[in-house]
Design a protein around this motif. Sequence first.
Motif, PDB file in Angstrom:
ATOM      1  N   GLN A  67      30.181  45.879  29.675  1.00  0.00           N
ATOM      2  CA  GLN A  67      31.099  44.736  29.592  1.00  0.00           C
ATOM      3  C   GLN A  67      32.363  45.104  28.801  1.00  0.00           C
ATOM      4  O   GLN A  67      33.384  44.454  28.912  1.00  0.00           O
ATOM      5  CB  GLN A  67      30.412  43.506  28.981  1.00  0.00           C
ATOM      6  CG  GLN A  67      30.128  43.553  27.493  1.00  0.00           C
ATOM      7  CD  GLN A  67      28.868  44.353  27.148  1.00  0.00           C
ATOM      8  OE1 GLN A  67      28.140  44.752  28.039  1.00  0.00           O
ATOM      9  NE2 GLN A  67      28.621  44.574  25.871  1.00  0.00           N
ATOM     10  N   VAL A 108      35.704  45.515  30.697  1.00  0.00           N
ATOM     11  CA  VAL A 108      36.429  44.397  31.295  1.00  0.00           C
ATOM     12  C   VAL A 108      37.862  44.400  30.777  1.00  0.00           C
ATOM     13  O   VAL A 108      38.092  44.521  29.567  1.00  0.00           O
ATOM     14  CB  VAL A 108      35.739  43.049  30.955  1.00  0.00           C
ATOM     15  CG1 VAL A 108      36.615  41.877  31.356  1.00  0.00           C
ATOM     16  CG2 VAL A 108      34.387  42.968  31.648  1.00  0.00           C
ATOM     17  N   GLU A 141      41.554  48.609  32.924  1.00  0.00           N
ATOM     18  CA  GLU A 141      41.550  49.104  34.298  1.00  0.00           C
ATOM     19  C   GLU A 141      41.423  50.607  34.425  1.00  0.00           C
ATOM     20  O   GLU A 141      40.689  51.095  35.280  1.00  0.00           O
ATOM     21  CB  GLU A 141      42.833  48.671  35.010  1.00  0.00           C
ATOM     22  CG  GLU A 141      42.822  47.199  35.368  1.00  0.00           C
ATOM     23  CD  GLU A 141      44.204  46.731  35.740  1.00  0.00           C
ATOM     24  OE1 GLU A 141      44.887  47.470  36.467  1.00  0.00           O
ATOM     25  OE2 GLU A 141      44.588  45.637  35.291  1.00  0.00           O
ATOM     26  N   GLU A 176      28.650  38.477  37.671  1.00  0.00           N
ATOM     27  CA  GLU A 176      29.786  37.688  37.180  1.00  0.00           C
ATOM     28  C   GLU A 176      30.809  38.508  36.406  1.00  0.00           C
ATOM     29  O   GLU A 176      31.879  38.033  36.066  1.00  0.00           O
ATOM     30  CB  GLU A 176      29.277  36.590  36.245  1.00  0.00           C
ATOM     31  CG  GLU A 176      28.568  35.485  36.981  1.00  0.00           C
ATOM     32  CD  GLU A 176      27.777  34.607  36.033  1.00  0.00           C
ATOM     33  OE1 GLU A 176      28.121  34.528  34.839  1.00  0.00           O
ATOM     34  OE2 GLU A 176      26.786  34.021  36.497  1.00  0.00           O
ATOM     35  N   LYS A 224      33.723  40.641  35.118  1.00  0.00           N
ATOM     36  CA  LYS A 224      35.049  40.784  35.705  1.00  0.00           C
ATOM     37  C   LYS A 224      35.490  42.243  35.707  1.00  0.00           C
ATOM     38  O   LYS A 224      36.356  42.654  34.950  1.00  0.00           O
ATOM     39  CB  LYS A 224      36.057  39.935  34.938  1.00  0.00           C
ATOM     40  CG  LYS A 224      35.826  38.452  35.130  1.00  0.00           C
ATOM     41  CD  LYS A 224      37.050  37.632  34.798  1.00  0.00           C
ATOM     42  CE  LYS A 224      36.899  36.187  35.249  1.00  0.00           C
ATOM     43  NZ  LYS A 224      35.646  35.553  34.820  1.00  0.00           N
ATOM     44  N   ASP A 267      36.580  45.606  38.285  1.00  0.00           N
ATOM     45  CA  ASP A 267      37.147  45.879  39.588  1.00  0.00           C
ATOM     46  C   ASP A 267      36.053  45.762  40.648  1.00  0.00           C
ATOM     47  O   ASP A 267      34.941  46.249  40.461  1.00  0.00           O
ATOM     48  CB  ASP A 267      37.735  47.297  39.570  1.00  0.00           C
ATOM     49  CG  ASP A 267      38.312  47.652  40.921  1.00  0.00           C
ATOM     50  OD1 ASP A 267      39.342  47.064  41.274  1.00  0.00           O
ATOM     51  OD2 ASP A 267      37.720  48.491  41.624  1.00  0.00           O
ATOM     52  N   GLU A 268      36.407  45.090  41.726  1.00  0.00           N
ATOM     53  CA  GLU A 268      35.437  44.799  42.785  1.00  0.00           C
ATOM     54  C   GLU A 268      34.617  46.034  43.206  1.00  0.00           C
ATOM     55  O   GLU A 268      33.396  45.979  43.328  1.00  0.00           O
ATOM     56  CB  GLU A 268      36.224  44.254  43.991  1.00  0.00           C
ATOM     57  CG  GLU A 268      35.377  43.704  45.120  1.00  0.00           C
ATOM     58  CD  GLU A 268      34.447  42.585  44.674  1.00  0.00           C
ATOM     59  OE1 GLU A 268      34.878  41.750  43.860  1.00  0.00           O
ATOM     60  OE2 GLU A 268      33.288  42.569  45.131  1.00  0.00           O
ATOM     61  N   ARG A 303      32.110  46.936  40.470  1.00  0.00           N
ATOM     62  CA  ARG A 303      31.030  45.945  40.372  1.00  0.00           C
ATOM     63  C   ARG A 303      30.070  46.128  41.540  1.00  0.00           C
ATOM     64  O   ARG A 303      28.863  46.076  41.392  1.00  0.00           O
ATOM     65  CB  ARG A 303      31.602  44.538  40.374  1.00  0.00           C
ATOM     66  CG  ARG A 303      30.542  43.552  39.926  1.00  0.00           C
ATOM     67  CD  ARG A 303      31.063  42.159  39.868  1.00  0.00           C
ATOM     68  NE  ARG A 303      31.674  41.781  41.108  1.00  0.00           N
ATOM     69  CZ  ARG A 303      32.641  40.886  41.209  1.00  0.00           C
ATOM     70  NH1 ARG A 303      33.103  40.309  40.131  1.00  0.00           N
ATOM     71  NH2 ARG A 303      33.143  40.593  42.366  1.00  0.00           N
TER      72      ARG A 303
END
Length: 447
Positions: A217, A220, A223, A253, A255, A257-258, A261
């Motif tokens: 986490q 988050v 980047e 959940e 946050k 980068d897609e 995740r």
Amino acid sequence: MVEPNQNTWPQLQAKLSVAFNESEFETYFKNASLKKWEGHQMVLEARDPFRRDWMLGQSDRIQKALREASQDADLLVSFMAPSEETLQTKWVVAEKLVMPAPLEDRLTPLAPNLRFENFVVGSSNRFAAAACQAVAENPAKTYNPLVLYGGVGLGKTHLLNAIGNLALEKSPDLKIVFITSENFMNEMISVLRSGGDMKLFRDKFRKVDILLIDDIQFMVGKESTQEEFFHTFNDLHSQGKQIVATCDIPPREIKLDERLRNRFEWGLVADIGSPDFETRVAILRKKSESLGKPVPQEILEFLSSTFTNNIRELEGSLLKIFALSSILNREIDRALVEEALRDALKVHSKPVSVDSIQEAVAQRYRMKLTDMKARKRTDAVAFPRQIAMYLSRELTSSSLPEIGSAFGGRDHTTVIHAIHKIEKKMKDDPQFSGDIESLVQEIKGMR
Ligand code: ADP
Ligand code: MG
């Protein structure tokens, strides 16, 4: 508006050097440049993606300083980093000058005492512990990646170390890296700062057989760290190497980068919940034994009913008691415990009573308090009664027969049935689980 020329950036830098302290200025602004300034749009280019991330985090402060400097209250500042190619050349050139310290120096060694042998298994962590054990015995053959998810102080870091220790015992030649996400980032920054080559950094991670990465986490909002980790992940995964990560936000959940995740969802996500009363007592017993000092059962139960959801806090209470006992050279009894934990107990107040649970539940479900103890079996009273029984087991040190008798002389098997039913419903129905959690907070607050 000021027309930008070659003096513009030095002038703006002068203002920034006042608004930020010296080390911030040296690290982030001195080597940045003014990429563009047109109308109300200003673009700063940071030296590298990490510094850009820092600027993004400080964008309010930076914007404020630059609005004052430019006397343009509508100025909008955005931040960019040099393109990947520019960075590559910069690093390759710099590499010849300075070599970063070897990665090995910055890795956290495995904690030798965090093992499966001293990890107490209960219903809240059974699944996670089994998954970890399987991964340690057969790296990359079962769940890959394995993600451990659970609240603070519930044993994630313990299990991560246990995997490393067991895997190493089985195959001493394995190369295992344990690193926190924060250190992963620091490592990259220091490689960059010392002018090192990111390629070397990447190569080092590529040689790893098991990567244990704690607290993802932390990435988050960072980047470039995510980006770099994404490549590391892909390298390792495609070579059939094991990755285990921990996280205190539900992976679905978080946050990130897609793409990243999505990677974490490839494997298995194992939850760790708050330990139940029995598990808490067992953890304390094991800990006290390992410290060579058995503690009376009554004290273990008292602590377990006081510190209900964070194991670190639970263990901390035991350590404080041991410390005071050895300083004063006194036996561990209730008086000593209260003295040792005076401050903590103030926060936690006295343990929850079955009465206060019945009261809170009756109020929440709009039933009469006397119906808690009545024989009635209509759903309208039976269900809240089961909730109250469950909470009595979770939050107090009362035994099953004691709880049964507090609910109108019911048998302990009735209490067990109620507990199972509520546990199952909590597992199946997140909304219900949330309701119960809020009840728990309310009960703890009203003591
Ligand atoms: P997290 O990483 O989830 O925040 P930790 O792994 O650091 O939590 O655990 C906090 C403390 O509780 C550690 O000292 C750990 O050894 C201990 N602990 C957690 N779960 C257990 C367990 N099931 N059995 C024994 N000790 C535990
Ligand atoms: Mg941890």
